[in-house]
Design an enzyme around this catalytic site. Structure first.
Site, PDB file in Angstrom:
ATOM      1  N   ALA A   9      -9.566  -4.137  31.611  1.00  0.00           N
ATOM      2  CA  ALA A   9     -10.966  -4.114  32.035  1.00  0.00           C
ATOM      3  C   ALA A   9     -11.858  -4.905  31.080  1.00  0.00           C
ATOM      4  CB  ALA A   9     -11.452  -2.669  32.123  1.00  0.00           C
TER       5      ALA A   9
ATOM      6  N   GLY B  13      -3.860   0.442  28.163  1.00  0.00           N
ATOM      7  CA  GLY B  13      -3.629  -0.755  28.973  1.00  0.00           C
ATOM      8  C   GLY B  13      -4.770  -1.039  29.930  1.00  0.00           C
ATOM      9  N   CYS B  14      -5.268  -0.006  30.575  1.00  0.00           N
ATOM     10  CA  CYS B  14      -6.359  -0.177  31.554  1.00  0.00           C
ATOM     11  C   CYS B  14      -7.648  -0.613  30.870  1.00  0.00           C
ATOM     12  CB  CYS B  14      -6.572   1.128  32.324  1.00  0.00           C
ATOM     13  SG  CYS B  14      -5.140   1.616  33.308  1.00  0.00           S
ATOM     14  N   THR B  15      -7.864  -0.102  29.661  1.00  0.00           N
ATOM     15  CA  THR B  15      -9.060  -0.473  28.906  1.00  0.00           C
ATOM     16  C   THR B  15      -8.982  -1.941  28.493  1.00  0.00           C
ATOM     17  OG1 THR B  15      -9.348   1.771  28.046  1.00  0.00           O
ATOM     18  CG2 THR B  15     -10.418  -0.003  26.828  1.00  0.00           C
TER      19      THR B  15
END
Length: 201
Positions: free
Chosen positions: A48, A43-45
């Site tokens: 970003a 999710g964070c990737t």
């Protein structure tokens, strides 16, 4: 969690290059401060990379993008390098900024409770006040959501389609009128035919 209108907390944190970023250097500038749980997770990737894809638009609008997590400078360096992230990732290992914004919360996973970072973002205005808050940022559309807000929303196309539907609705009575006329023309002919038949009999 801080809300719209609150004053953005001051901070000094290192980014992925190891250089310290002081909030004083952001005075008079708008910036997006987005908090995320951990480097290199799915999710964070996605979030970003979405921000990186639209980074040129943020730059054109004069908005600086800053990511914040508890990861170390080394972790941020690896994360930024792997995905070509060209905006600052701040290493808040002691939760200085995370707690100041109130995004260190109790979370639950498969019934297990634990403390972690709420995936949330804050748009800070040039006056140092929070302009907008995304409490549960969408990892897939976050960049577009922020840009839509900054550009005044993106609902115009849907509004423009409404008149077309009304025009189509107005055409319906015309069709009924045409049918009525056809019936009106045909009925006298039928009556004449009936009279002729009667005379023959």
């Amino acid at each position: 969690m801080l809300a719209i209108g609150d004053t953005a907390p001051a901070f000094t944190l290192p980014d992925q290059t190891g250089a310290a970023l002081d909030s004083k250097s952001l005075k008079g500038q708008r910036y997006l401060l987005y908090f995320y749980p951990k480097d290199s997770t799915p999710g964070c990737t996605m979030q970003a990379c979405g921000l990186q894809s639209d980074l040129a638009q943020f730059n054109d609008l004069g908005i600086r993008v800053l990511g914040v997590s508890m990861d170390s400078v080394a972790s941020h360096t690896k994360f930024a390098g792997k995905y070509g992230l060209r905006f600052s990732l701040l290493a808040d290992t002691e939760r200085q900024l995370i707690e100041a914004y109130g995004v260190w919360i109790e979370k639950s996973l498969y019934g297990r409770k634990y403390m972690g970072i709420a995936r949330s973002s804050f748009l800070v205005g040039a006056n140092g006040k929070i302009e907008q808050v995304w409490e549960k940022a969408n990892t897939k559309t976050h960049a577009q959501d922020v840009l839509a807000f900054v550009n005044g929303g993106a609902a115009a196309p849907a509004v423009k389609k409404a008149p077309a539907k009304k025009a189509a609705a107005k055409k319906a009575p015309a069709k009924k009128a045409a049918v009525s006329k056809a019936v009106a023309h045909k009925s006298p002919a039928k009556k004449v035919a009936a009279k002729k038949t009667a005379k023959k009999k």
